[in-house]
Motif scaffolding. Structure first.
Motif, mmCIF file in Angstrom:
data_model
loop_
_atom_site.group_PDB
_atom_site.id
_atom_site.type_symbol
_atom_site.label_atom_id
_atom_site.label_comp_id
_atom_site.label_asym_id
_atom_site.label_seq_id
_atom_site.Cartn_x
_atom_site.Cartn_y
_atom_site.Cartn_z
ATOM 1 N N SER A 161 -40.906 51.186 -17.306
ATOM 2 C CA SER A 161 -41.074 49.760 -17.554
ATOM 3 C C SER A 161 -40.909 49.484 -19.041
ATOM 4 C CB SER A 161 -42.462 49.319 -17.089
ATOM 5 O OG SER A 161 -42.891 48.147 -17.749
ATOM 6 N N GLY A 162 -40.029 48.556 -19.394
ATOM 7 C CA GLY A 162 -39.817 48.213 -20.793
ATOM 8 C C GLY A 162 -41.099 47.799 -21.514
ATOM 9 N N PRO A 163 -41.870 46.843 -20.963
ATOM 10 C CA PRO A 163 -43.114 46.444 -21.632
ATOM 11 C C PRO A 163 -44.102 47.586 -21.796
ATOM 12 C CG PRO A 163 -42.463 44.791 -20.028
ATOM 13 C CD PRO A 163 -41.539 45.959 -19.837
ATOM 14 N N MET A 164 -44.175 48.496 -20.832
ATOM 15 C CA MET A 164 -45.098 49.627 -20.946
ATOM 16 C C MET A 164 -44.694 50.556 -22.080
ATOM 17 S SD MET A 164 -45.947 50.553 -16.948
ATOM 18 C CE MET A 164 -47.244 51.741 -17.335
ATOM 19 N N VAL A 165 -43.388 50.729 -22.277
ATOM 20 C CA VAL A 165 -42.911 51.558 -23.378
ATOM 21 C C VAL A 165 -43.191 50.873 -24.711
ATOM 22 C CG1 VAL A 165 -40.890 52.635 -24.436
ATOM 23 C CG2 VAL A 165 -41.149 52.670 -21.956
ATOM 24 N N LEU A 207 -46.812 47.621 -10.661
ATOM 25 C CA LEU A 207 -46.199 47.147 -9.429
ATOM 26 C C LEU A 207 -47.222 46.481 -8.516
ATOM 27 C CD1 LEU A 207 -43.940 50.226 -8.543
ATOM 28 C CD2 LEU A 207 -43.297 48.164 -9.812
ATOM 29 N N LYS A 208 -46.728 45.557 -7.721
ATOM 30 C CA LYS A 208 -47.523 44.903 -6.690
ATOM 31 C C LYS A 208 -47.065 45.421 -5.320
ATOM 32 C CE LYS A 208 -48.610 40.913 -9.516
ATOM 33 N NZ LYS A 208 -48.609 39.436 -9.652
ATOM 34 N N PRO A 209 -47.825 45.127 -4.267
ATOM 35 C CA PRO A 209 -47.497 45.725 -2.962
ATOM 36 C C PRO A 209 -46.056 45.520 -2.519
ATOM 37 C CG PRO A 209 -49.669 44.719 -2.876
ATOM 38 C CD PRO A 209 -49.086 44.351 -4.215
ATOM 39 N N TRP A 210 -45.490 44.346 -2.767
ATOM 40 C CA TRP A 210 -44.107 44.114 -2.323
ATOM 41 C C TRP A 210 -43.106 44.897 -3.171
ATOM 42 C CZ3 TRP A 210 -47.514 39.988 -3.176
ATOM 43 C CH2 TRP A 210 -47.583 39.525 -4.490
ATOM 44 N N ASP A 211 -43.534 45.345 -4.374
ATOM 45 C CA ASP A 211 -42.652 46.142 -5.222
ATOM 46 C C ASP A 211 -42.553 47.595 -4.761
ATOM 47 O OD1 ASP A 211 -42.162 44.056 -7.168
ATOM 48 O OD2 ASP A 211 -44.168 44.422 -7.975
ATOM 49 N N PHE A 212 -43.646 48.121 -4.188
ATOM 50 C CA PHE A 212 -43.644 49.547 -3.844
ATOM 51 C C PHE A 212 -43.927 49.829 -2.372
ATOM 52 C CE2 PHE A 212 -48.164 48.841 -4.835
ATOM 53 C CZ PHE A 212 -48.782 49.484 -3.770
ATOM 54 N N GLU A 225 -44.108 62.559 -4.938
ATOM 55 C CA GLU A 225 -45.477 62.128 -5.195
ATOM 56 C C GLU A 225 -45.464 60.669 -5.637
ATOM 57 O OE1 GLU A 225 -48.278 63.780 -4.823
ATOM 58 O OE2 GLU A 225 -47.512 65.792 -4.437
ATOM 59 N N ILE A 226 -46.350 59.852 -5.064
ATOM 60 C CA ILE A 226 -46.491 58.470 -5.497
ATOM 61 C C ILE A 226 -47.976 58.135 -5.532
ATOM 62 C CG2 ILE A 226 -45.938 57.668 -3.144
ATOM 63 C CD1 ILE A 226 -44.945 55.031 -4.494
ATOM 64 N N THR A 227 -48.455 57.828 -6.744
ATOM 65 C CA THR A 227 -49.871 57.582 -6.969
ATOM 66 C C THR A 227 -50.034 56.485 -8.011
ATOM 67 O OG1 THR A 227 -50.033 59.156 -8.812
ATOM 68 C CG2 THR A 227 -50.385 60.040 -6.589
ATOM 69 N N ALA A 228 -51.286 56.132 -8.282
ATOM 70 C CA ALA A 228 -51.576 55.344 -9.469
ATOM 71 C C ALA A 228 -51.276 56.210 -10.692
ATOM 72 C CB ALA A 228 -53.038 54.902 -9.465
ATOM 73 N N SER A 238 -52.586 47.680 -3.177
ATOM 74 C CA SER A 238 -52.887 47.866 -4.597
ATOM 75 C C SER A 238 -51.932 47.074 -5.473
ATOM 76 C CB SER A 238 -52.792 49.344 -4.972
ATOM 77 O OG SER A 238 -53.636 50.143 -4.186
ATOM 78 N N SER A 239 -52.407 46.688 -6.650
ATOM 79 C CA SER A 239 -51.568 46.153 -7.720
ATOM 80 C C SER A 239 -51.986 46.894 -8.977
ATOM 81 C CB SER A 239 -51.776 44.648 -7.881
ATOM 82 O OG SER A 239 -51.286 43.940 -6.770
ATOM 83 N N THR A 240 -51.142 47.807 -9.430
ATOM 84 C CA THR A 240 -51.561 48.705 -10.510
ATOM 85 C C THR A 240 -50.339 49.369 -11.123
ATOM 86 O OG1 THR A 240 -53.075 50.527 -11.026
ATOM 87 C CG2 THR A 240 -51.826 50.708 -8.975
ATOM 88 N N ALA A 241 -50.572 50.175 -12.155
ATOM 89 C CA ALA A 241 -49.507 51.000 -12.711
ATOM 90 C C ALA A 241 -49.245 52.154 -11.747
ATOM 91 C CB ALA A 241 -49.909 51.530 -14.078
#
Length: 259
Positions: A161-165, A207-212, A225-228, A238-241
């Motif tokens: 994610s650009g903003p996260m970087v 990400l939000k639920p519809w994103d992942f 593997e897919i986790t928080a 969930s809505s989280t990183a």
């Protein structure tokens, strides 16, 4: 759900996606109505709304007792994972859709009592569909997905994610530097397809639920593997990183995040 039922649902959803893609492509060069949601970088268009209404109507007709969680709010207010829940993102990567007319996806997921049954990510312009689930397997345009190499972070590219970087959230700059390079596609669906196809070793974003929702099903089925971001369990609402990666890259990222 039984495999025979899932196969019938799978066939039906693929029909919706073909029709949905055709609808979007017919309107892609028309004048868009573009509005902002939470910020100037969070856009919604008339095509997003029309496509979600189309998909909601198809699901309502096919599965009237199910709940629907859609990004643009034309489904239901879903607060529980109980029962059958459909999660839809009518245009994932709306900024790309508006500015590039490329690099965006349509995503659909089906969960039963919180368990992922079927996931679909369609690269609209590339006409590439990643689909399947734990009982059917994962398919890339109808062909079984090729095995994914368990590549480490230092040996692969990673989607970030650009903003996260920019904010160096969770030591994101260090993660980028430890990889062979970072890529920013601007669409969760496009990034997830790239991880599933072995082009990226992982992807990290808020990400939000519809994103992942669809990606979670496909990645877990494919052995990723897919986790928080802290390695914690990721629920369907969930809505989280979110961190999804090969097992080796996932371990490498968690080591950096924990510093």
């Amino acid at each position: 759900m039984e495999t025979s039922e899932l196969e019938q649902i799978d066939k039906t959803v693929k029909g919706w996606l073909r029709e949905s893609r055709d609808n979007v492509l017919r309107k892609i060069d028309t004048r868009l109505t573009v509005n902002t949601k939470t910020s100037r970088r969070d856009l919604v268009t008339n095509i997003d709304k029309q496509n979600e209404k189309f998909l909601v109507s198809k699901i309502r007709e096919f599965d009237p007792d199910a709940k629907i969680l859609g990004e643009e709010g034309f489904g239901d207010k879903v607060t529980s994972s109980e029962g059958r829940v459909w999660i839809i993102d009518p245009i994932d990567g709306t900024m790309n859709f508006v500015k590039q007319r490329n690099h965006f996806a349509i995503m659909i997921a089906l969960y039963q009592d919180g368990v992922g049954e079927l996931g679909y990510i369609l690269d609209v312009i590339g006409n590439r569909l990643l689909s399947g689930g734990p009982k059917l397997g994962v398919f890339d345009n109808g062909q079984p997905l090729a095995p994914i190499e368990n590549t480490s972070l230092k040996d692969g590219l990673i989607g970030l994610s650009g903003p996260m970087v920019l904010n160096n959230d969770f030591n994101m700059v260090d993660i980028a530097e430890k990889s062979l390079g970072m890529r920013i596609y601007g669409s969760a669906g496009i990034d997830i397809i790239s991880v599933l196809r072995g082009e990226l070793v992982g992807y990290i974003s808020y990400l939000k639920p519809w994103d992942f929702g669809a990606g979670k099903i496909l990645c877990e089925t494919a052995g990723l593997e897919i986790t928080a971001i802290d390695g914690g369990q990721l629920g369907m609402l969930s809505s989280t990183a979110v961190l999804l990666a090969t097992r080796n890259a996932h371990r490498d990222v968690l080591t950096i995040v924990g510093k």
